[in-house]
Design an enzyme around this catalytic site. Sequence first.
Site, PDB file in Angstrom:
ATOM      1  N   ALA A  33       0.821  -1.217   0.192  1.00 11.74           N
ATOM      2  CA  ALA A  33       0.017  -0.020   0.107  1.00 11.74           C
ATOM      3  C   ALA A  33       0.616   1.236   0.061  1.00 11.74           C
ATOM      4  O   ALA A  33       1.902   1.296   0.406  1.00 11.74           O
ATOM      5  CB  ALA A  33      -0.796   0.072   1.332  1.00 11.74           C
ATOM      6  N   ASN A  34       0.445   2.215  -0.187  1.00 14.04           N
ATOM      7  CA  ASN A  34       0.864   3.580  -0.287  1.00 14.04           C
ATOM      8  C   ASN A  34       0.153   4.671   0.598  1.00 14.04           C
ATOM      9  O   ASN A  34      -0.996   4.390   0.863  1.00 14.04           O
ATOM     10  CB  ASN A  34       0.901   4.331  -1.859  1.00 14.04           C
ATOM     11  CG  ASN A  34       2.250   4.380  -2.486  1.00 14.04           C
ATOM     12  OD1 ASN A  34       2.842   3.383  -2.658  1.00 14.04           O
ATOM     13  ND2 ASN A  34       2.460   5.714  -2.859  1.00 14.04           N
ATOM     14  N   ARG A  35       1.019   5.220   1.525  1.00 10.08           N
ATOM     15  CA  ARG A  35       0.483   6.097   2.378  1.00 10.08           C
ATOM     16  C   ARG A  35      -0.348   7.280   2.020  1.00 10.08           C
ATOM     17  O   ARG A  35       0.200   8.042   1.216  1.00 10.08           O
ATOM     18  CB  ARG A  35       1.740   6.438   3.259  1.00 10.08           C
ATOM     19  CG  ARG A  35       1.217   6.798   4.732  1.00 10.08           C
ATOM     20  CD  ARG A  35       2.461   7.046   5.448  1.00 10.08           C
ATOM     21  NE  ARG A  35       2.120   7.426   6.545  1.00 10.08           N
ATOM     22  CZ  ARG A  35       3.057   7.899   7.959  1.00 10.08           C
ATOM     23  NH1 ARG A  35       4.172   7.683   7.801  1.00 10.08           N
ATOM     24  NH2 ARG A  35       2.541   8.671   8.855  1.00 10.08           N
ATOM     25  N   SER A  36      -1.524   7.354   2.227  1.00 13.31           N
ATOM     26  CA  SER A  36      -2.388   8.483   2.002  1.00 13.31           C
ATOM     27  C   SER A  36      -3.923   8.309   2.755  1.00 13.31           C
ATOM     28  O   SER A  36      -4.420   7.126   2.455  1.00 13.31           O
ATOM     29  CB  SER A  36      -2.494   8.498   0.426  1.00 13.31           C
ATOM     30  OG  SER A  36      -3.686   9.575   0.289  1.00 13.31           O
ATOM     31  N   VAL A 101       0.045   7.312  -5.854  1.00 16.88           N
ATOM     32  CA  VAL A 101      -0.014   5.904  -6.633  1.00 16.88           C
ATOM     33  C   VAL A 101       1.394   5.086  -6.337  1.00 16.88           C
ATOM     34  O   VAL A 101       2.684   5.545  -6.094  1.00 16.88           O
ATOM     35  CB  VAL A 101       0.307   6.622  -8.176  1.00 16.88           C
ATOM     36  CG1 VAL A 101       0.004   5.224  -9.104  1.00 16.88           C
ATOM     37  CG2 VAL A 101      -0.623   7.254  -8.357  1.00 16.88           C
TER      38      VAL A 101
END
Length: 225
Positions: A33-36, A101
């Site tokens: 996952a990407n942190r956001s 992304v």
Amino acid sequence: TQASNFAKDLAGKKILLSAGGTIEPIDPVRYLANRSSGKMGYALAEVAQSRGAKVTLVSGPTALKAPKGVEVINVKTAREMEAEMLAHYATADFVIMAAAVADYRLAQVYEQKVKKVGETWQLNLVRNPDILKHLGELKQQQLLVGFAAETTELVKHATEKLRQKNVDLLVANDVSRKDIGFGTNDNAALLLTRDKAPQETGKMTKQQLANLIYDRLLELAKERE
Ligand code: CTP
Ligand code: CA
């Protein structure tokens, strides 16, 4: 966004946004996952909607509720996000990539759950498409906005992204600061355009920053007339 309730200055504009982080599956139970939190992108959607725009929001998984009246398209991976951004790109006036992304995905996704056997596990990753760069290459009437998350040399890296991705406005964040950015309600950014000196916004709410971004986009649109 009290200030903009009466100013429907985005009426007639089509705005295409991405928000949240993309996720890349590893196997049926795991992902990268990407942190956001998605808060910045959702604030952009809400503010645009309240200023009268027609909004399409392409969103990675978030815990947020979509603002009323906004068309939401849910995606998971970077490639799904790219397909939806491209599908809605042609008719958009303002296009904003606020999503985090994932830069890489698994070279091959495991079909079955991987049992933990060894003491180490190496994953083979391949590059994802750069959606913003791709949109920049296809740009026609659109005004294109990118974000840049940096921990060092903010101005240098952000200026490079502005040029390399052919964007009109770049919103740069210092994500090493604990008081702003990830998961917080506040933001402080540097706004970069091609012709003007960088503008520091100071600490403000994500709604306020969203309003500022649209103010700048309206200015840029006006300069083009
Ligand atoms: N972006 C994108 N597609 C990607 C990676 C990034 O569209 N595969 C967009 C982001 O949504 C953001 C901008 O590009 O608007 C900058 O993202 P960032 O992660 O800061 O930069 P990268 O170009 O990915 O470079 P790096 O992570 O190596 O700093
Ligand atoms: Ca990146």
